[in-house]
Scaffold this motif. Structure first.
Motif, PDB file in Angstrom:
ATOM      1  N   PHE A 345     -57.796 -12.642 -45.401  1.00 21.36           N
ATOM      2  CA  PHE A 345     -59.160 -12.617 -45.947  1.00 21.36           C
ATOM      3  C   PHE A 345     -59.138 -12.410 -47.451  1.00 21.36           C
ATOM      4  N   GLY A 346     -60.119 -12.972 -48.131  1.00 26.22           N
ATOM      5  CA  GLY A 346     -60.289 -12.743 -49.556  1.00 26.22           C
ATOM      6  C   GLY A 346     -61.046 -11.454 -49.825  1.00 26.22           C
ATOM      7  N   ALA A 347     -61.141 -11.092 -51.103  1.00 25.85           N
ATOM      8  CA  ALA A 347     -61.706  -9.796 -51.485  1.00 25.85           C
ATOM      9  C   ALA A 347     -63.167  -9.635 -51.063  1.00 25.85           C
ATOM     10  N   GLU A 348     -63.968 -10.700 -51.242  1.00 29.76           N
ATOM     11  CA  GLU A 348     -65.390 -10.559 -50.922  1.00 29.76           C
ATOM     12  C   GLU A 348     -65.602 -10.378 -49.418  1.00 29.76           C
ATOM     13  N   VAL A 349     -64.847 -11.116 -48.633  1.00 29.13           N
ATOM     14  CA  VAL A 349     -64.962 -10.988 -47.180  1.00 29.13           C
ATOM     15  C   VAL A 349     -64.581  -9.576 -46.759  1.00 29.13           C
ATOM     16  N   LYS A 350     -63.494  -9.079 -47.335  1.00 32.19           N
ATOM     17  CA  LYS A 350     -63.059  -7.720 -46.995  1.00 32.19           C
ATOM     18  C   LYS A 350     -64.122  -6.699 -47.404  1.00 32.19           C
ATOM     19  N   ARG A 351     -64.698  -6.929 -48.587  1.00 31.21           N
ATOM     20  CA  ARG A 351     -65.731  -6.016 -49.067  1.00 31.21           C
ATOM     21  C   ARG A 351     -66.867  -5.943 -48.049  1.00 31.21           C
ATOM     22  N   ARG A 352     -67.281  -7.107 -47.540  1.00 30.17           N
ATOM     23  CA  ARG A 352     -68.416  -7.109 -46.616  1.00 30.17           C
ATOM     24  C   ARG A 352     -68.041  -6.552 -45.247  1.00 30.17           C
ATOM     25  N   ILE A 353     -66.812  -6.787 -44.822  1.00 26.34           N
ATOM     26  CA  ILE A 353     -66.379  -6.207 -43.541  1.00 26.34           C
ATOM     27  C   ILE A 353     -66.378  -4.681 -43.645  1.00 26.34           C
ATOM     28  N   ILE A 354     -65.901  -4.198 -44.771  1.00 30.24           N
ATOM     29  CA  ILE A 354     -65.853  -2.746 -44.951  1.00 30.24           C
ATOM     30  C   ILE A 354     -67.272  -2.168 -45.012  1.00 30.24           C
ATOM     31  N   LEU A 355     -68.147  -2.843 -45.756  1.00 29.52           N
ATOM     32  CA  LEU A 355     -69.547  -2.419 -45.828  1.00 29.52           C
ATOM     33  C   LEU A 355     -70.177  -2.381 -44.433  1.00 29.52           C
ATOM     34  N   GLY A 356     -69.972  -3.452 -43.699  1.00 24.76           N
ATOM     35  CA  GLY A 356     -70.572  -3.586 -42.378  1.00 24.76           C
ATOM     36  C   GLY A 356     -70.024  -2.566 -41.403  1.00 24.76           C
ATOM     37  N   THR A 357     -68.725  -2.317 -41.483  1.00 22.71           N
ATOM     38  CA  THR A 357     -68.101  -1.329 -40.605  1.00 22.71           C
ATOM     39  C   THR A 357     -68.691   0.059 -40.902  1.00 22.71           C
ATOM     40  N   TYR A 358     -68.873   0.308 -42.172  1.00 19.07           N
ATOM     41  CA  TYR A 358     -69.418   1.597 -42.601  1.00 19.07           C
ATOM     42  C   TYR A 358     -70.835   1.817 -42.062  1.00 19.07           C
ATOM     43  N   VAL A 359     -71.705   0.807 -42.235  1.00 21.34           N
ATOM     44  CA  VAL A 359     -73.103   1.032 -41.833  1.00 21.34           C
ATOM     45  C   VAL A 359     -73.287   1.105 -40.323  1.00 21.34           C
ATOM     46  N   LEU A 360     -72.276   0.678 -39.560  1.00 20.58           N
ATOM     47  CA  LEU A 360     -72.377   0.779 -38.099  1.00 20.58           C
ATOM     48  C   LEU A 360     -71.670   2.017 -37.563  1.00 20.58           C
ATOM     49  N   SER A 361     -70.981   2.747 -38.444  1.00 16.29           N
ATOM     50  CA  SER A 361     -70.179   3.878 -37.978  1.00 16.29           C
ATOM     51  C   SER A 361     -71.059   5.005 -37.464  1.00 16.29           C
ATOM     52  N   SER A 362     -70.508   5.738 -36.499  1.00 14.02           N
ATOM     53  CA  SER A 362     -71.291   6.839 -35.951  1.00 14.02           C
ATOM     54  C   SER A 362     -71.532   7.846 -37.070  1.00 14.02           C
ATOM     55  N   GLY A 363     -72.757   8.322 -37.140  1.00 15.66           N
ATOM     56  CA  GLY A 363     -73.126   9.231 -38.218  1.00 15.66           C
ATOM     57  C   GLY A 363     -73.839   8.516 -39.351  1.00 15.66           C
ATOM     58  N   TYR A 364     -73.627   7.194 -39.469  1.00 13.92           N
ATOM     59  CA  TYR A 364     -74.287   6.438 -40.539  1.00 13.92           C
ATOM     60  C   TYR A 364     -75.217   5.370 -39.987  1.00 13.92           C
ATOM     61  N   TYR A 365     -75.055   5.092 -38.691  1.00  9.26           N
ATOM     62  CA  TYR A 365     -75.813   4.021 -38.042  1.00  9.26           C
ATOM     63  C   TYR A 365     -77.319   4.174 -38.255  1.00  9.26           C
TER      64      TYR A 365
END
Lengths: 483, 479
Positions: A345-365
């Motif tokens: 994956f390129g940097a932007e894709v990784k950035r968005r995967i990380i963002l998305g993973t974060y906003v779905l994480s328990s405690g942040y959902y």
């Protein structure tokens, strides 16, 4: 005039009059690709030989669009053809099936000129995030074509294809169409099947046409709509003939102009050009009124939370196990996952995967994803309210004209602002079309966006057509391939 | 303190594969077996761009299960994504249900020591099964088989209402029986179509709060579930008795060593990042649909049991055993339709058939012969063609090499001798050889008659009609 300069409806006319043959058309485009592709870099893969071979087999025009060439964004699957999403991850991925839209084009016996470049996995607004090449804007080769369907828009603008399919998650059809001076339509969510479109954000993605004019847009839309049993979110509604709405008639049409899209973030020349278009509508008999879309400011945040959340899950399947890129460097399962995804994956894709993973994480959902969904409902309701009063809404498509390659690619936040005017339309699932409405001092095209009610593509097509026929952008301006 | 001072608290999460013809989100067959990766398509292999379409039968089957276990059925339900990476999970998420399951708040009734007890069901939801990993024996790697990926499952989550392995056994048997009765699952444990994860905690008797629970996975049979619970309860009590604390964690049961091993603890518990599945629309269930499914429910075991007592005059105990498994109960009814002799059919099932199943450790639904063949066998007894002792031998033969009982007795020459002349011949022969018995009988020893009949049976290899023998011996002896 060269054949590649014509719109599809003009080509059909010439075919009907036996002035030209199908082979003439495809050859004309192949010549043009050979001439200009090295400057524009719109294609990930070119299938000129296959296209010519196929068109030679078509002896009779049994269907209206038999033998008509088209370009396809490289995130739409064509069986036995590479579908890369402009990612190293899928560099060698050959799709084992056809997208529903491709099945429909195949029924017409259309001809594919190639797969068009894009931001990796459709994440970006400049096509600079393609893992393979940077597509250039045909109006000025030092500038970006917009994105993520930058290859599709640039190819249509440069006459490398007569028309193309793109996909739009937050503006990815309309914004590059605007920057390249062509017409881009994002249909209502559910009007076109998503089956076979490699998912970025499932609740926002739609496939749509990028064309030289509004009439072609209506014709290509006709070809790709219709309920699909393979896509549960595809609407089961009667199929319409959108060419019927191609009438010059905006008398009494109520146009709302949300003031939030004429604020500080919008370039002055863009504002000026769109305001002139508004004046034109008034002259033609439309009733224009300023209105307010109160949640416009929140929509970017809502968009990036929802789109990234869905993307983080949708892109999980690219794990190096069954297909796609696999790292050479592993000793454990965790290594395969981590290294394949880190390298693929390129940097932007990784950035968005990380963002998305974060906003779905328990405690942040609750704080992010859930809240964003609530605001999404509010946005939908605000639009509903506006549409009680207005037939269409009119805004700029992009806050700026095409900018220099490399000038924003290291500043993701600034890049995200490119979607300011377009994302709300995806959030609410509405149809939107971008039509060229002028150029700035440097001669770079400016687009305006018309937004319609759910499944009311007819009205925005009619409004766009009426403007186009009177403003005559195509007659007045042409891309110059400035170097 | 000792084990008797503790109470075990158990909750179960049962996964049962639904017996729909096609998978939950595509039209691939659900059939077990098949060469690896032959029951797959782009959708269940998670090719880029593919989309799921919910199989309506799956919803119907799950609602059926909900109604049969007294659940409240949702009006609106939805699917959610459970995200995690594993090679057998091709999409890197499982489509399941998180906060809006199809069925909630049900119960299953069991009978513990003659008393009825309700085991609460928290929920029943639908989800897709994962594929399978075939590990290479030589350590060269693992191969993914996606035939099972997308096979529909229901997960049935119980309340922590179970207090002993006995209750767990009864609950699982009851649940399995219900699912078989309503024909939504074939519950084959050895094919993995019926499996359970177990939550176990212990607490001192009288204590109100639950103890810290641990979750156990990887039990492949009822037996190993019960063994695992026993082992784990014992372990927890020991830890507490030694002054230690139970840590919340997930354990893997190892069948070979009979022990549990830690899979992961609370700290590195996976965050599944559940969120609503955007590729699917909400599931709306109308009252009409619920009513139609309710009407389609078959007669449940309790009802059958009552009917067997009333209609066939069977003892309560027989009725209970026969109805405990749908396969047995169906066999009983079909066989009885043919021979109209419920008591004999019941006896054969209760003693001979169940005896065989237990001895060979096979399940009732794997009985190789048909109910028709069993019915025909009873007809042969009733007509006097064979004796009931021969019938036992025929049944054994039907298990080992299933075919029509008539054919078996012909091949084996087991047809009962009912010819008066032939019987008389045997009777006279036996009398002649046993003068002492004749004397005994005449001296009032009735037992002698039994001995003579026995000898005659031996002589005819069990083929002589016993009633006729009896009658003829009496006639001769009284002469």
């Amino acid at each position: 005039m060269e054949l590649y300069e014509l719109t599809v409806h003009e080509l059909l006319e010439k075919l009907d009059n036996n002035e030209i043959t199908l082979e003439d058309i495809t050859k004309s485009y192949i010549d043009r690709i050979n001439d200009k592709e090295k400057d524009v870099q719109a294609f990930v893969s070119i299938s000129d030989k296959e296209a010519l071979e196929k068109v030679k087999t078509i002896k009779e025009r049994n269907t209206k669009f038999a033998g008509i060439p088209i370009g396809i964004k490289d995130n739409i699957c064509i069986k036995n053809t590479k579908t890369t999403c402009s990612s190293k991850m899928l560099e060698n991925f050959v799709a084992p099936y056809n997208a529903t839209v491709i099945e429909k084009l195949n029924e017409e016996n259309m001809v594919y000129l190639g797969k068009l470049n894009m931001d990796e996995f459709a994440m970006g607004a400049s096509t600079e995030y393609s893992a393979f090449k940077k597509t250039k804007n045909p109006w000025n080769l030092n500038t970006v074509p917009g994105g993520s369907s930058g290859g599709s828009a640039a190819a249509v603008a440069a006459n490398l294809v007569p028309w193309a399919l793109g996909s739009d998650t937050g503006g990815s059809i309309r914004q590059p169409a605007s920057l390249c001076g062509v017409v881009g339509l994002k249909p209502t969510y559910g009007l076109v099947s998503r089956y076979g479109l490699v998912a970025f954000a499932s609740s926002l993605d739609q496939i749509g046409p990028i064309t030289k004019d509004v009439q072609d847009s209506a014709m290509l839309l006709n070809l790709i709509t219709g309920h699909d049993e393979k896509d549960s979110t595809s609407a089961n509604i009667e199929k319409k003939d959108y060419t019927k709405s191609l009438r010059q008639d905006v008398k009494g049409l109520k146009i709302g102009v949300p003031k939030e899209y004429f604020g500080d973030g919008i370039n002055e020349e863009v504002k000026k050009s769109v305001k002139e278009a508004i004046k034109k509508y008034e002259e033609m008999g439309a009733i224009v009124e300023e209105c307010s879309l109160g949640i416009a400011d929140e929509s970017l945040a809502v968009y990036y939370i929802i789109a990234c959340a869905e993307a983080s899950s949708n892109l999980g399947r690219f794990d190096g196990i069954r297909y796609g890129y696999r790292t050479k460097n592993f000793t454990s399962l965790k290594d395969i996952y981590r290294n394949s995804r880190s390298e693929g994956f390129g940097a932007e894709v990784k950035r968005r995967i990380i963002l998305g993973t974060y906003v779905l994480s328990s405690g942040y959902y609750d704080a992010y994803y859930k809240k964003a969904q609530k605001v999404r409902t509010i946005i939908r309701k605000e639009f509903e309210k506006l549409f009680e009063k207005y037939d269409v809404l009119l805004t700029p498509t992009s806050p700026t004209v095409a900018y220099e390659i490399g000038s924003k690619s290291n500043n993701p936040l600034e890049m995200y602002l490119a979607d300011l005017c377009t994302v709300t339309v995806n959030i609410a699932g509405l149809p939107g079309i971008s039509v060229p409405c002028g150029v700035d001092k440097a001669g770079m095209p400016i687009g305006m966006q018309l937004i319609g009610k759910h499944f009311d593509e007819e009205t925005i097509l009619r409004a766009a057509y009426t403007y186009e026929q009177n403003a005559k952008f195509r007659e007045n301006y042409k891309p110059e391939f400035k170097k | 303190m000792s084990r008797e001072d503790y109470e075990i608290v158990i909750g179960l999460e049962v996964h049962s594969e639904l017996s729909t013809k096609t998978k939950i989100f595509c039209s691939c067959p659900t059939e077990f077996g098949g060469k690896p990766n032959t029951h797959c398509c782009p959708v269940c292999m998670a090719m880029p761009g593919t989309l799921p379409v919910l199989n309506e039968k799956v919803v119907e089957y799950a609602i059926k299960a909900g109604l049969a276990t007294n659940c409240k059925i949702a009006d609106v339900s939805k699917n959610d994504r459970k995200n995690y990476f594993y090679p057998d999970l091709p999409k890197a998420y499982q489509i399941s249900q998180y906060d809006m399951p199809l069925c909630e708040h049900g119960y299953v009734e069991i009978e513990v020591n003659g008393e009825k007890k309700k085991i609460g069901l928290t929920r029943i939801h639908i989800e897709e099964d994962a594929g399978k990993l075939n590990h290479d024996d030589y350590g060269r790697g693992s191969l993914v088989d996606l035939n099972r990926a997308g096979v529909p499952l229901i997960e049935i989550v119980s309340e922590p209402d179970l207090r002993s392995t006995e209750e767990v056994d009864l609950y699982l048997k009851k649940l399995k029986s219900i699912l078989e009765y309503i024909e939504v699952s074939d519950c084959k444990m050895q094919e993995g179509s019926f499996r359970a994860d177990v939550n176990v905690s212990v607490r001192k008797k009288g204590q109100k709060e639950f103890g810290t629970r641990i979750e156990m996975k990887n039990m492949s049979s009822f037996k190993s579930i019960l063994r695992a619970i026993d082992y784990e309860a014992e372990r927890q009590i020991e830890v507490i008795e030694d002054g230690g604390k139970i840590n919340q964690e997930t354990l893997r049961w190892d069948e070979v060593s009979g022990k549990t091993f830690s899979m992961r603890n609370k700290e590195d518990a996976q965050d599944y990042r559940y969120f609503p599945e955007p590729d699917l629309v909400a599931i709306r269930i109308s009252e009409e649909m619920k009513e139609n499914i309710r009407k389609s429910l078959p007669e449940m075991p309790e009802k059958r049991r009552e009917r067997y007592v009333k209609e066939f005059n069977l003892p309560e105990y027989d009725a209970k055993v026969l109805t405990s498994e749908k396969a047995l109960s169906d066999m009983f009814e079909k066989a009885n339709n043919i021979c109209k002799n419920p008591k004999t059919v019941s006896n054969m099932i209760m003693t001979d058939i169940i005896g065989y199943l237990n001895a060979e450790e096979i399940e009732a639904k794997e009985i190789p012969f048909t109910a028709q063949q069993l019915g025909n066998l009873v007809v042969l007894i009733d007509k006097g063609t064979i004796s009931s002792s021969i019938a036992k031998k025929v049944l054994q033969e039907m298990f080992e090499n299933p075919r029509e009982p008539q054919k078996i007795i012909e091949e084996k020459g087991w047809i009962q001798i009912s010819d008066e002349g032939a019987i008389k011949e045997v009777v006279l022969k036996i009398l002649e050889a046993n003068p002492q018995s004749i004397a005994d009988f005449k001296a009032g020893k009735d037992r002698a008659l039994g001995f003579l009949v026995g000898q005659a049976m031996k002589e005819t290899k069990g083929k002589a009609n016993p009633q006729m023998l009896n009658k003829m011996f009496l006639e001769e002896l009284k002469k």
